[in-house]
Design a protein around this motif. Structure first.
Motif, PDB file in Angstrom:
ATOM      1  N   PRO A   2      21.976  -2.329   7.871  1.00 35.73           N
ATOM      2  CA  PRO A   2      21.263  -3.530   7.413  1.00 35.73           C
ATOM      3  C   PRO A   2      19.908  -3.172   6.815  1.00 35.73           C
ATOM      4  CG  PRO A   2      21.170  -3.359   9.798  1.00 35.73           C
ATOM      5  CD  PRO A   2      22.109  -2.295   9.341  1.00 35.73           C
ATOM      6  N   PRO A   3      19.454  -3.961   5.834  1.00 35.29           N
ATOM      7  CA  PRO A   3      18.134  -3.687   5.222  1.00 35.29           C
ATOM      8  C   PRO A   3      17.018  -3.902   6.220  1.00 35.29           C
ATOM      9  CG  PRO A   3      18.981  -5.820   4.507  1.00 35.29           C
ATOM     10  CD  PRO A   3      20.099  -5.158   5.261  1.00 35.29           C
ATOM     11  N   ASP A   4      15.890  -3.240   5.971  1.00 36.19           N
ATOM     12  CA  ASP A   4      14.726  -3.408   6.835  1.00 36.19           C
ATOM     13  C   ASP A   4      14.286  -4.864   6.825  1.00 36.19           C
ATOM     14  OD1 ASP A   4      14.747  -0.724   7.368  1.00 36.19           O
ATOM     15  OD2 ASP A   4      13.346  -0.239   5.735  1.00 36.19           O
ATOM     16  N   PRO A   5      13.893  -5.395   7.972  1.00 40.45           N
ATOM     17  CA  PRO A   5      13.428  -6.793   8.001  1.00 40.45           C
ATOM     18  C   PRO A   5      12.160  -6.964   7.161  1.00 40.45           C
ATOM     19  CG  PRO A   5      12.911  -5.678  10.068  1.00 40.45           C
ATOM     20  CD  PRO A   5      13.794  -4.752   9.288  1.00 40.45           C
ATOM     21  N   VAL A   6      12.046  -8.143   6.557  1.00 36.87           N
ATOM     22  CA  VAL A   6      10.860  -8.435   5.746  1.00 36.87           C
ATOM     23  C   VAL A   6       9.686  -8.655   6.686  1.00 36.87           C
ATOM     24  CG1 VAL A   6       9.817 -10.024   4.108  1.00 36.87           C
ATOM     25  CG2 VAL A   6      12.253  -9.463   3.939  1.00 36.87           C
ATOM     26  N   PRO A   7       8.596  -7.913   6.523  1.00 38.44           N
ATOM     27  CA  PRO A   7       7.458  -8.063   7.429  1.00 38.44           C
ATOM     28  C   PRO A   7       6.733  -9.377   7.214  1.00 38.44           C
ATOM     29  CG  PRO A   7       6.884  -6.599   5.624  1.00 38.44           C
ATOM     30  CD  PRO A   7       8.349  -6.899   5.473  1.00 38.44           C
ATOM     31  N   GLU A   8       6.090  -9.863   8.246  1.00 38.26           N
ATOM     32  CA  GLU A   8       5.281 -11.067   8.151  1.00 38.26           C
ATOM     33  C   GLU A   8       4.000 -10.768   7.387  1.00 38.26           C
ATOM     34  OE1 GLU A   8       5.570 -14.273   9.101  1.00 38.26           O
ATOM     35  OE2 GLU A   8       7.662 -13.904   9.643  1.00 38.26           O
ATOM     36  N   VAL A   9       3.570 -11.702   6.592  1.00 41.94           N
ATOM     37  CA  VAL A   9       2.285 -11.553   5.907  1.00 41.94           C
ATOM     38  C   VAL A   9       1.186 -11.604   6.961  1.00 41.94           C
ATOM     39  CG1 VAL A   9       0.699 -12.581   4.246  1.00 41.94           C
ATOM     40  CG2 VAL A   9       3.163 -12.599   3.798  1.00 41.94           C
ATOM     41  N   PRO A  10       0.296 -10.620   7.001  1.00 45.45           N
ATOM     42  CA  PRO A  10      -0.790 -10.642   8.003  1.00 45.45           C
ATOM     43  C   PRO A  10      -1.603 -11.932   7.922  1.00 45.45           C
ATOM     44  CG  PRO A  10      -0.671  -8.503   6.933  1.00 45.45           C
ATOM     45  CD  PRO A  10       0.269  -9.398   6.194  1.00 45.45           C
ATOM     46  N   ARG A  43       2.633 -13.773  -1.800  1.00 53.73           N
ATOM     47  CA  ARG A  43       3.404 -13.573  -0.567  1.00 53.73           C
ATOM     48  C   ARG A  43       4.071 -12.200  -0.611  1.00 53.73           C
ATOM     49  NH1 ARG A  43       5.147 -15.883   3.782  1.00 53.73           N
ATOM     50  NH2 ARG A  43       7.115 -15.166   4.710  1.00 53.73           N
ATOM     51  N   ARG A  44       4.616 -11.861  -1.773  1.00 51.78           N
ATOM     52  CA  ARG A  44       5.226 -10.534  -1.906  1.00 51.78           C
ATOM     53  C   ARG A  44       4.176  -9.445  -1.725  1.00 51.78           C
ATOM     54  NH1 ARG A  44       9.409  -8.527  -6.683  1.00 51.78           N
ATOM     55  NH2 ARG A  44       9.559  -6.358  -6.001  1.00 51.78           N
ATOM     56  N   TYR A  45       2.986  -9.664  -2.273  1.00 53.94           N
ATOM     57  CA  TYR A  45       1.898  -8.689  -2.117  1.00 53.94           C
ATOM     58  C   TYR A  45       1.498  -8.572  -0.641  1.00 53.94           C
ATOM     59  CZ  TYR A  45      -2.614  -6.356  -2.955  1.00 53.94           C
ATOM     60  OH  TYR A  45      -3.669  -5.470  -2.959  1.00 53.94           O
ATOM     61  N   GLY A  46       1.470  -9.723   0.055  1.00 53.49           N
ATOM     62  CA  GLY A  46       1.126  -9.700   1.477  1.00 53.49           C
ATOM     63  C   GLY A  46       2.141  -8.918   2.296  1.00 53.49           C
ATOM     64  N   SER A  85       6.896  -8.034 -18.297  1.00 50.39           N
ATOM     65  CA  SER A  85       6.156  -9.298 -18.402  1.00 50.39           C
ATOM     66  C   SER A  85       6.017  -9.981 -17.043  1.00 50.39           C
ATOM     67  CB  SER A  85       6.864 -10.230 -19.390  1.00 50.39           C
ATOM     68  OG  SER A  85       8.214 -10.447 -18.997  1.00 50.39           O
ATOM     69  N   SER A  86       7.070  -9.939 -16.219  1.00 50.56           N
ATOM     70  CA  SER A  86       7.009 -10.569 -14.899  1.00 50.56           C
ATOM     71  C   SER A  86       6.089  -9.792 -13.959  1.00 50.56           C
ATOM     72  CB  SER A  86       8.415 -10.656 -14.290  1.00 50.56           C
ATOM     73  OG  SER A  86       9.249 -11.472 -15.089  1.00 50.56           O
ATOM     74  N   ALA A  87       6.155  -8.452 -14.033  1.00 51.91           N
ATOM     75  CA  ALA A  87       5.256  -7.632 -13.209  1.00 51.91           C
ATOM     76  C   ALA A  87       3.802  -7.873 -13.607  1.00 51.91           C
ATOM     77  CB  ALA A  87       5.618  -6.153 -13.356  1.00 51.91           C
ATOM     78  N   ALA A  88       3.557  -8.018 -14.896  1.00 52.62           N
ATOM     79  CA  ALA A  88       2.193  -8.278 -15.371  1.00 52.62           C
ATOM     80  C   ALA A  88       1.688  -9.617 -14.846  1.00 52.62           C
ATOM     81  CB  ALA A  88       2.161  -8.256 -16.900  1.00 52.62           C
ATOM     82  N   ARG A  89       2.572 -10.623 -14.802  1.00 49.63           N
ATOM     83  CA  ARG A  89       2.175 -11.935 -14.270  1.00 49.63           C
ATOM     84  C   ARG A  89       1.800 -11.835 -12.802  1.00 49.63           C
ATOM     85  NH1 ARG A  89       6.908 -15.189 -12.842  1.00 49.63           N
ATOM     86  NH2 ARG A  89       6.428 -14.111 -10.876  1.00 49.63           N
ATOM     87  N   THR A  90       2.593 -11.078 -12.026  1.00 52.63           N
ATOM     88  CA  THR A  90       2.287 -10.897 -10.610  1.00 52.63           C
ATOM     89  C   THR A  90       0.966 -10.164 -10.426  1.00 52.63           C
ATOM     90  OG1 THR A  90       4.646 -10.837 -10.070  1.00 52.63           O
ATOM     91  CG2 THR A  90       3.135  -9.921  -8.435  1.00 52.63           C
ATOM     92  N   LEU A  91       0.726  -9.173 -11.274  1.00 50.98           N
ATOM     93  CA  LEU A  91      -0.533  -8.424 -11.176  1.00 50.98           C
ATOM     94  C   LEU A  91      -1.729  -9.324 -11.476  1.00 50.98           C
ATOM     95  CD1 LEU A  91      -1.867  -5.682 -10.665  1.00 50.98           C
ATOM     96  CD2 LEU A  91      -1.656  -5.208 -13.118  1.00 50.98           C
ATOM     97  N   VAL A  92      -1.557 -10.310 -12.357  1.00 58.05           N
ATOM     98  CA  VAL A  92      -2.637 -11.260 -12.636  1.00 58.05           C
ATOM     99  C   VAL A  92      -3.065 -11.958 -11.348  1.00 58.05           C
ATOM    100  CG1 VAL A  92      -3.162 -13.475 -13.747  1.00 58.05           C
ATOM    101  CG2 VAL A  92      -2.083 -11.654 -15.063  1.00 58.05           C
TER     102      VAL A  92
END
Length: 323
Positions: A2-10, A43-46, A85-92
């Protein structure tokens, strides 16, 4: 496995994000859609920071931000890779959060300040084949009414000189010279176009465009001008005033439908086709740069990609050892 569980955002990261989003909403008047998009991205960054053992965004380093950007492009077990383009938007969103924290004094430096977004791949300009251009211009040649003569002259000019739509409708009659051939010589017509930044350029007008313009000026424009109050504009609408950009767009769409062209054709398509066909015919890229009115040859060089693609297609289809 199974994939690693998604960690909680601190919790501290969540508070930092909430503080920035509240600032955007109250101080900047950001829309609900913008806030929702930033919230998803952060949230993904967290989650990423949690895997790195960072309890707060204020603890992140430039390396963290760079690695997060790389992860966006490469994907993870729980997330598919993002386009540039999507990665650039997230980086913004990430850069906005860190800039806010620095301005608020939560960090001494901004770790995202020098992280540049990925460069999207160059999009090849849309051009249509010469045969389709000929079908379009043949369809524009049907009829001998003042409007039909204007439509043919307009489309012949757009393709014949690579003009932008705004440049074409801004033309005055005096901007076109040399339509009639001199004694013993073929015509050497030119058109003076006013491009971006007020930059003027003089572009030669080919025979087909010269003939279409001459016919329009003699048999079409006077009839259209009679409905107006007098204007120096070259291309006129049915009420005698200067033809608008929207009116020119409508002309092209009507003619394209009449020609049965399935591809979406815009005024810029004709400009792209002008440049592509010149380069396919062996024109130097710097000459095409001048004709298009580009400030830098770098802008024009994207058209060389189209020509290289054409060379590859011909080679693949013709050379016995190509495949």
């Amino acid at each position: 496995m199974p994939p690693d569980p998604v960690p909680e955002v601190p919790a501290r990261v969540a508070r930092e994000v909430r503080g920035w989003l509240d600032h955007l909403e109250v101080e900047r008047g950001a829309s609900a859609n913008t806030l929702a998009s930033y919230r998803r991205d952060l949230r993904r960054y967290g989650e990423f920071l949690a895997r790195r053992g960072r309890a707060a965004a204020a603890e992140a380093s430039e390396r963290d931000v760079t690695d997060f950007l790389a992860e966006l492009r490469e994907g993870t077990a729980g997330h598919r890779p993002l386009a540039a383009s999507s990665a650039a938007r997230t980086l913004v969103a990430v850069r906005g959060l860190h800039r806010f924290l620095a301005l608020e004094g939560a960090t001494a430096t901004d770790p995202a300040a020098d992280v540049s977004p990925p460069t999207p791949p160059a999009r090849l300009p849309k051009a249509i084949p010469v045969d389709d251009v000929e079908r379009l211009l043949t369809a524009a040649s049907l009829g001998d009414t003042p409007a039909a003569l204007r439509d043919r002259a307009l489309l012949e000019l757009l393709y014949g000189v690579g003009a932008r739509i705004g440049e074409a409708v801004a033309l005055d009659v005096d901007d076109v010279q040399g339509l009639e051939p001199e004694a013993g010589r073929e015509g050497t017509g030119t058109v003076r176009l006013l491009g971006k930044g007020g930059k003027e350029r003089l572009v030669p007008v080919g025979r087909y465009a010269r003939e279409a313009l001459a016919a329009y000026l003699v048999r079409g424009r006077p009839a259209l001008a009679a409905a107006g109050r007098g204007t120096p504009a070259l291309f006129l609408g049915l009420r005698g005033g200067r033809l608008s950009r929207q009116g020119a767009w409508a002309v092209l769409q009507q003619v394209a439908d009449r020609a049965g062209l399935s591809a979406h054709v815009s005024p810029h398509t004709l400009r792209h086709s002008f440049a592509t066909h010149l380069l396919d015919g062996g024109a130097d890229v710097r000459v095409v740069q001048e004709l298009l009115g580009h400030a830098s040859v770098t802008t024009t060089q994207v058209y060389t990609l189209v020509s290289v693609q054409r060379l590859l297609e011909v080679y693949a289809g013709a050379h016995p050892r190509a495949r």
